[in-house]
Design an enzyme around this catalytic site. Sequence first.
Site, PDB file in Angstrom:
ATOM      1  N   GLN A 128      -0.452  -4.938   4.041  1.00  0.00           N
ATOM      2  CA  GLN A 128       0.234  -5.635   5.125  1.00  0.00           C
ATOM      3  C   GLN A 128      -0.396  -6.999   5.337  1.00  0.00           C
ATOM      4  O   GLN A 128      -1.553  -7.218   5.002  1.00  0.00           O
ATOM      5  CB  GLN A 128       0.185  -4.824   6.427  1.00  0.00           C
ATOM      6  CG  GLN A 128       1.411  -3.937   6.592  1.00  0.00           C
ATOM      7  CD  GLN A 128       1.372  -3.073   7.832  1.00  0.00           C
ATOM      8  OE1 GLN A 128       0.370  -2.978   8.524  1.00  0.00           O
ATOM      9  NE2 GLN A 128       2.482  -2.414   8.102  1.00  0.00           N
ATOM     10  N   THR A 143      -6.316  -0.958   7.466  1.00  0.00           N
ATOM     11  CA  THR A 143      -6.370   0.234   6.635  1.00  0.00           C
ATOM     12  C   THR A 143      -4.927   0.717   6.452  1.00  0.00           C
ATOM     13  O   THR A 143      -4.583   1.839   6.798  1.00  0.00           O
ATOM     14  CB  THR A 143      -7.323   1.263   7.272  1.00  0.00           C
ATOM     15  OG1 THR A 143      -8.561   0.592   7.535  1.00  0.00           O
ATOM     16  CG2 THR A 143      -7.625   2.434   6.355  1.00  0.00           C
ATOM     17  N   HIS A 144      -4.086  -0.193   5.975  1.00  0.00           N
ATOM     18  CA  HIS A 144      -2.660   0.060   5.837  1.00  0.00           C
ATOM     19  C   HIS A 144      -2.228  -0.081   4.382  1.00  0.00           C
ATOM     20  O   HIS A 144      -1.261  -0.757   4.068  1.00  0.00           O
ATOM     21  CB  HIS A 144      -1.861  -0.905   6.734  1.00  0.00           C
ATOM     22  CG  HIS A 144      -2.164  -0.753   8.205  1.00  0.00           C
ATOM     23  ND1 HIS A 144      -1.676  -1.598   9.165  1.00  0.00           N
ATOM     24  CD2 HIS A 144      -2.894   0.173   8.876  1.00  0.00           C
ATOM     25  CE1 HIS A 144      -2.093  -1.208  10.363  1.00  0.00           C
ATOM     26  NE2 HIS A 144      -2.840  -0.144  10.208  1.00  0.00           N
ATOM     27  N   ASN A 145      -2.968   0.541   3.476  1.00  0.00           N
ATOM     28  CA  ASN A 145      -2.620   0.522   2.052  1.00  0.00           C
ATOM     29  C   ASN A 145      -1.528   1.555   1.804  1.00  0.00           C
ATOM     30  O   ASN A 145      -1.606   2.674   2.319  1.00  0.00           O
ATOM     31  CB  ASN A 145      -3.844   0.889   1.198  1.00  0.00           C
ATOM     32  CG  ASN A 145      -5.109   0.205   1.672  1.00  0.00           C
ATOM     33  OD1 ASN A 145      -5.681   0.603   2.679  1.00  0.00           O
ATOM     34  ND2 ASN A 145      -5.538  -0.800   0.963  1.00  0.00           N
TER      35      ASN A 145
END
Lengths: 587, 219
Positions: free
Chosen positions: A348, A515-517
Amino acid sequence: MTTTKLKPVDAVVVGSGVVGSIMSMELANAGLKVLCLERGRMIDPQTDFVMPYVNDELKYDRHSDIFQNLSRETITFRNNARQTALPMRELGSFKPGEMVGGTAAHWGGNARRFLPHDFEIRSKVTERYGKNFFPEDCTAQDWGVTYEEFEPYYDQFEHIYGVSGKAGNLNGEIQSGGNPHEGPRSREFPNPPTRPTPQGQLFAKAATELGYTPFQGPAAAMTQDYNNLYKVMLLECQHGGFCSSHVCSQGAKANPLTAVLPALYKKDNFELRPLCNVIKVNTDSTGKQATGVTYIDARGREVEQPAGIVVLATYCFNNTRLLLLSGIGKPYDPQTGRGVVGRNYSYQVGGRVHVFFDDREFNPFIGGGQVNTSIDELNGDVIDRAQLGFVGGAYINCPSAGASPIKSKPVPHGTPRWGAEWKKAVAHNYRRTLGVHIHGSCMSYRQHYLDLDPTYRDANGLPLLRMTFDWHKNEQKMLAWMYERCVEIAKAMKPAKYHAHAIPLKYSIIPYQSTHNIGGAVMGTDPSTSVVNRYLQSWDVPNLFVVGGSAFPQNPAQGPTGTIGMLACWAADGIKEIYIPKPGPMV
Amino acid sequence: MAESALLHAYGYLIQPEVRFLDAAVERLIPTDDLGPGGRDAGVTCYIDRHLCSAWGTHGRNYRSGPWLEGVPEQGFQSRLTPQEIYRIGIQEINAFCRARYEQFFENLPAPRQDEVLKALEQDKVELPSLSSKLFFDLLWRNTEEGYFADPMYGGNRGKVGWKLLGFPGVASGAYNAHLDNPAPYRAEPVSILDIQLKQAQVDAQGFAKHIMLKQDGGK
C-alpha cells in the site's frame, strides 16, 4: 530425518492469526475435529501483557519478540529482476507477527471494509474510462465475488471484532455521521463510533470547509464493553496509547487472543499446538489431494500431521511460500506472464503531511491505533480520474494513535537532525502537531511478484521467499495528487508550519510503512490468473484452502485486516455449506 | 547508595568507549536551559545495557551469507553486529581524531566535536572497516532511544526526556475521559521504574495515578 506420523484430524489450520482463529472456530462449530498449528509461542494475554509493563515503547516497538524472528526466517528483497535480492536482515518496512494470535495481536485496529468498486476494479474502470486506462503492465483484476455477496461476512466479522462506527449507508439509504461512500450495510455497527479528538475535530472542520464529509474511522477497539458473537467479553478502550505494535493489556482491542481463542479453548474438538513450524503441504501420488502437512516442532523433530482438509491461514508471505515449497500450483514467471503462485504481490501507498501550530496544544499521548477522523471522497470511484490519469485512490485521515516519545515527535522541515536546535524543536512541537495521513491503494503489476530465492535459506535449510517490488509511476502520480489535497486540508487548519513527506522514487525495505503486504495466492474466476477460486479453494488441490491477504489480487486503500477477517468468515461458510456436503471442486 | 553505583557498571563497553560516548551523546542532545543532555540522562549506560542484550549481537536478525553490499533500499547488510560496530567504530574514529587533531574525540572542543559528528553523519570520514554513516546512524538511533525510553533501561534519568516533551509516561485511567477534551493534560511523568520502586501509585488496573501539574508546568 525420521518423520513421526500422527493420527489424522478432520482439518488442520496453519496459523492462529486473524484467519486461523476464525476458520478454526467456524470449522469446530461445524463439528470437525480441528487442529491449529502455530509457529510462534503460546500467549496468555491475561498475564503476559499487563499494565504498567505493556507501556514500554522500547520493548514492544523496537525490540519486540512478538514480531517475526528473522534469525530463523526472513524474505529476500530487490526492486527489480536485474538486481540480486538480499535478505531483509532486520525488520523495517513491515512487522509480521510470530506468536499465538499472529500479526493481528499487535495491529492498530483499523477495521474498514473495502468499497464495492474495489472488488470489480478491472471491469468498473474499463467500463468508465476504457480498457487502455490501466497501465499496460498492470495485472489488477476483479475478485470474482462482489461486495453484495461479501456483505453478510463483513457483518459477521464486525460482530466478532466488535467494530465501532456509524453507518454511512444502511441498505442503500445514506446516513449522516457515517461514510457516505461506503457500500450498503445490512445493519448498524455493533458499537458506537469513537469520539473525535481535538485533532480530529480540527481536521473535520477543515475538511468540511473544503467540501468533504468527515467521519470517525471504523475501529476494532471497544467503544463500550461488548459481548461478541462468540460470547467473549471485550472491555472498553481506555485510550492510553501504546496500541499498534503492542498487545492491549485491557482486552479492549479485538484480535485472535481477545475475541476468538477464549471461546475456542473451551471446545473439545479443537487443539492449538504452538511452536510448530509447518514446512510443507503433503499431497497424494496424484498431486490432486492434500493428505496433511509436515511441521518441525520445538525440539526439531519432523512431524507429519494427516488431515482431511488443509487450511493455509498465515501471513501473505508464508501462504505463498508454503505453496511454492510444496509444489502446489504453477509458479509465476514474469517473463512469460504464465503461472500463478507468487503473482500479483502488492503493498500500500502511504504519505504524511505534518502540521505544526504555535497557538494550539494537544494531548498526543491520549488515543489508540484506531482513533481517527477520515474522509473517503478521494477513494474508489468517487473522484473522476479521466483528467488525473491514475488508477486507484486513497482515504485520508487524522489519527490520534497515541504518540510515543521515541518515534513520534516530528519537527518542521529544515530543523537539524540533532543538537540544540533539534532539542528545542522537539520540546516545542511534540504537543503542537498533528498529521494528515494518506492511505493509498496499490495496483498489481507484471514485474512485481514473489518466488523462491536461489541463494538464501532459512534455519531449516529451505529457500527463503524472494520479493521483487518497486513503486510504479501510477502510484507515484496518485500520491502526488493526494499530497496536493492534503496540503489544502493542512492549510485550512491555519497552522504555523506544515510539510509533506517526499514521494519515494524507489521502494525501500528500511522505514516502517505498513504491515499490509498482500497477494501471491490470489482469488479469481480463471485458473490461469488465480491460485484459488471464489471460495479460496485451491484450483489444483480441492481439499486445500488458502485464506488471507495472499488472496487479494491488488490492494485497495483501506487497511486489509477487516477484509482478511471477512474472507475467513466467507471461506469457512463455503466449506461448511458447499464443500463438506459434497467434497471436491466447488466451482 | 548501591543503586547509584550500578548506574556506572558497564557490561560491554570499555573505558575509552565510555568517554567517547559520554562526549558524543552530550553533543547530540546537549545540556541547555531546557534540561540535561544525553550524558547526564545516562544515554551511555543505556547503550551499554542495550549492547548486552540479544540486540547487541543482532540475535533476532538474519545473519547468514553471502554478505553483499546491495543498494541502499535493501537495508542493513553489514556483517558487523552492533557490539562490533561500536567497538571498531569508536577505535577508528579516535584514530582519525588523533591523526587529524592530535586529540581523542572526547578532548576536542565542542564545535570540533560537532564537525566530526556531522562528517560521520554525511559519510565523509573514511574509516578503514566500516561506513562512518553506518556508525553515526546507529549512535543517533540509540541516543534517541536512551533519552526517551523508560528509565528502567538506564537512560532518561530523572525522566528528563519525557519532561522535555510533556509526555506523562505510563498511561492514566483518566485518559479515556480526556480523549475529546481540548484542555492540556499536564502531569508529572510516571515511569515503569517509578512503579517498580514504589515511587508512584497505580490503580486497580495498573494504570498510573498521575499527579497533575499546573498549567505553567509547576506542581
